[in-house]
Design a protein around this motif. Structure first.
Motif, PDB file in Angstrom:
ATOM      1  N   GLU A   1      42.418  96.674  83.352  1.00  0.00           N
ATOM      2  CA  GLU A   1      41.946  96.182  84.654  1.00  0.00           C
ATOM      3  C   GLU A   1      41.187  94.871  84.429  1.00  0.00           C
ATOM      4  O   GLU A   1      40.259  94.814  83.617  1.00  0.00           O
ATOM      5  CB  GLU A   1      41.036  97.253  85.293  1.00  0.00           C
ATOM      6  CG  GLU A   1      39.967  96.755  86.257  1.00  0.00           C
ATOM      7  CD  GLU A   1      40.488  96.117  87.537  1.00  0.00           C
ATOM      8  OE1 GLU A   1      41.541  96.552  88.046  1.00  0.00           O
ATOM      9  OE2 GLU A   1      39.845  95.171  88.018  1.00  0.00           O
TER      10      GLU A   1
ATOM     11  N   SER B   1      40.836  92.448  87.459  1.00  0.00           N
ATOM     12  CA  SER B   1      41.067  91.735  88.728  1.00  0.00           C
ATOM     13  C   SER B   1      39.904  90.867  89.166  1.00  0.00           C
ATOM     14  O   SER B   1      40.078  89.923  89.911  1.00  0.00           O
ATOM     15  CB  SER B   1      41.395  92.737  89.829  1.00  0.00           C
ATOM     16  OG  SER B   1      40.286  93.578  90.062  1.00  0.00           O
TER      17      SER B   1
ATOM     18  N   THR C   1      46.555  95.986  86.356  1.00  0.00           N
ATOM     19  CA  THR C   1      46.322  95.654  87.762  1.00  0.00           C
ATOM     20  C   THR C   1      47.079  94.380  88.072  1.00  0.00           C
ATOM     21  O   THR C   1      46.822  93.332  87.479  1.00  0.00           O
ATOM     22  CB  THR C   1      44.818  95.395  88.008  1.00  0.00           C
ATOM     23  OG1 THR C   1      44.097  96.542  87.584  1.00  0.00           O
ATOM     24  CG2 THR C   1      44.553  95.124  89.473  1.00  0.00           C
TER      25      THR C   1
ATOM     26  N   GLY D   1      43.316  90.258  93.645  1.00  0.00           N
ATOM     27  CA  GLY D   1      42.193  89.852  92.805  1.00  0.00           C
ATOM     28  C   GLY D   1      42.202  88.356  92.595  1.00  0.00           C
ATOM     29  O   GLY D   1      42.933  87.631  93.270  1.00  0.00           O
TER      30      GLY D   1
ATOM     31  N   GLY E   1      47.313  93.149  91.313  1.00  0.00           N
ATOM     32  CA  GLY E   1      46.602  92.485  92.403  1.00  0.00           C
ATOM     33  C   GLY E   1      46.031  93.554  93.315  1.00  0.00           C
ATOM     34  O   GLY E   1      46.231  94.740  93.042  1.00  0.00           O
TER      35      GLY E   1
ATOM     36  N   PRO F   1      50.960  88.024  88.406  1.00  0.00           N
ATOM     37  CA  PRO F   1      49.869  88.468  89.268  1.00  0.00           C
ATOM     38  C   PRO F   1      50.192  88.220  90.736  1.00  0.00           C
ATOM     39  O   PRO F   1      50.902  87.274  91.064  1.00  0.00           O
ATOM     40  CB  PRO F   1      48.696  87.577  88.844  1.00  0.00           C
ATOM     41  CG  PRO F   1      49.037  87.048  87.517  1.00  0.00           C
ATOM     42  CD  PRO F   1      50.529  86.985  87.447  1.00  0.00           C
TER      43      PRO F   1
ATOM     44  N   HIS G   1      45.336  97.423  92.916  1.00  0.00           N
ATOM     45  CA  HIS G   1      43.921  97.722  92.671  1.00  0.00           C
ATOM     46  C   HIS G   1      43.320  98.671  93.720  1.00  0.00           C
ATOM     47  O   HIS G   1      42.548  99.581  93.378  1.00  0.00           O
ATOM     48  CB  HIS G   1      43.141  96.399  92.631  1.00  0.00           C
ATOM     49  CG  HIS G   1      41.698  96.528  92.305  1.00  0.00           C
ATOM     50  ND1 HIS G   1      41.226  96.631  91.019  1.00  0.00           N
ATOM     51  CD2 HIS G   1      40.606  96.591  93.104  1.00  0.00           C
ATOM     52  CE1 HIS G   1      39.915  96.736  91.041  1.00  0.00           C
ATOM     53  NE2 HIS G   1      39.498  96.721  92.302  1.00  0.00           N
TER      54      HIS G   1
ATOM     55  N   LEU H   1      43.321  88.025  86.895  1.00  0.00           N
ATOM     56  CA  LEU H   1      44.513  88.871  86.839  1.00  0.00           C
ATOM     57  C   LEU H   1      45.457  88.395  85.732  1.00  0.00           C
ATOM     58  O   LEU H   1      46.037  89.210  85.001  1.00  0.00           O
ATOM     59  CB  LEU H   1      45.267  88.824  88.171  1.00  0.00           C
ATOM     60  CG  LEU H   1      44.604  89.532  89.356  1.00  0.00           C
ATOM     61  CD1 LEU H   1      45.272  89.135  90.663  1.00  0.00           C
ATOM     62  CD2 LEU H   1      44.660  91.053  89.185  1.00  0.00           C
TER      63      LEU H   1
END
Ligand code: KG4
Ligand code: ZN
Length: 335
Positions: free
Chosen positions: A11, A13, A81, A85, A83, A329, A113, A90
């Motif tokens: 993760e 983001s 992740t 973010g 998105g 992303p 996310h 990302l």
């Protein structure tokens, strides 16, 4: 013997670099590197965040594997992740996940996310029963979601401007508190009384608005400071308690309406703001009045973390829902 399903999740983001390992039905590790650099800026500085992610990602992933006592060769998928973010943030997680999946020859799983925040409620038992309503409150989002199953989410309402977390953070900035101000306001509010009142927004349906509250607080402070230059210092705890109560009332009123409209009494909380002790207490009181069953994730799974990404990825793995190496992303990823 049944084959293990072991997933490494990443993760990145916003401003926390996190990695976790999930195996079959349990979390094996959950590592997070918080970024302190943003504290004095009153918000996340995107360029600083992506640079920190680059420094943090390798040690964080290595620590997650080590804590889990899992070798890279045992992994069955890499989750990340995708998105929504910050683009630069990302990009670090997405590139890292793609490279690792490619080099190990295993599938990639992209995670939304905000879906992951909801699914944080499944990391530990008891999990909410379908269908349930989830109030997801974070630094960037405020949503009421109807969750039909692990992979099916319906957005019933959301903020039309600022998020609930932003309301906390921007209030904190006006009060001279560090970013993120949510946890600080939470702590101060516990020592004060909600003696000041602020007008609540009138937004139709299940949508929210918090930008009017921000302006109301600004004018309130401006007027009081004229009369009493030391006003903030003298009344900090009461101001925090009052702002926090207003935000909680706005959130829970809409949640009550959503429950009445859908007839659903199975309720969950998610997102960074669900770490708020006032909100956790108030929702339990409302649950009592409304005969709700309420699920609230453990604190560590409320704010950004990779355990929730791993949880979401596990459900996608079971469905064979994988991504290809040309993924990138998605800053405003559709819900
Ligand atoms: O979910 P999260 O970690 O990141 C996003 O996806 O945005 O949420 C961060 C937000 C910040 O606005 C932070 O101030 C708020 O959650 N927050 C809190 C508390 N802990 C974190 N707000 C109120 N009370 C808290 N205890
Ligand atoms: Zn989040």
């Amino acid at each position: 013997m049944k084959k293990n399903i072991t997933i490494l999740a990443i993760e990145s983001s916003c401003d926390d670099t996190a990695a976790a390992v999930w195996q079959n039905d349990r979390l094996l590790s959950n590592v997070i590197a918080n970024q302190k650099v943003h504290a004095r800026y009153g918000g996340v500085v995107p360029e600083l965040a992506s640079r920190k992610h680059m420094q943090n990602i390798l040690p964080v992933v290595m620590a997650a594997l080590e804590d889990a006592n899992v070798e890279k060769s045992e992994l069955n998928a890499i989750a990340f992740t995708r998105g929504p973010g910050l683009l630069g943030s990302l990009l670090v997680g997405v590139s890292f996940a793609k490279t690792l999946a490619f080099s190990l020859g295993i599938p990639l799983i992209e995670v939304h996310h905000m879906h992951a925040h909801v699914l944080a409620n499944f990391i530990e038992e008891p999990a909410p029963k379908f269908p349930f309503l989830c109030l997801t409150v974070s630094g960037g989002h405020t949503q009421i979601v109807k969750v039909n199953n692990h992979l099916n989410f319906e957005l019933l309402g959301q903020t039309i401007d600022d998020a609930a977390g932003e309301a906390f953070d921007k209030t904190g900035k006006m009060l001279g508190l560090e970013y993120p101000a949510g946890p600080i306001i939470d702590r101060l509010a516990a020592e004060g009384e909600p003696v000041f009142s602020f007008t609540k927004p009138q937004v139709p349906g299940l949508d929210f608005s918090f930008s009017g509250l921000k302006t109301a607080i600004l004018y309130f402070l401006r007027d009081r400071l004229k009369e009493e230059p030391d006003f903030v210092k003298q009344h900090l705890e009461d101001i925090c308690a009052s702002v926090q109560k207003t935000i909680i009332d706005i959130l829970l009123e809409k949640l009550r309406t959503a429950s009445e409209q859908t007839g659903i009494k199975e309720i969950a909380l998610a997102g960074g703001v669900s770490a708020n002790s006032g909100l956790r207490k108030a929702i339990l009181e409302m649950a009592n009045d409304e005969s709700w069953t309420v699920s609230v994730p453990k604190l560590a799974y409320c704010t950004d973390n990779a355990a929730m990404i791993a949880m979401a990825a596990y459900f996608k793995f079971l469905e064979g829902d994988f991504s290809t190496l040309d993924t990138s992303p998605d800053v405003r990823m559709a819900f």
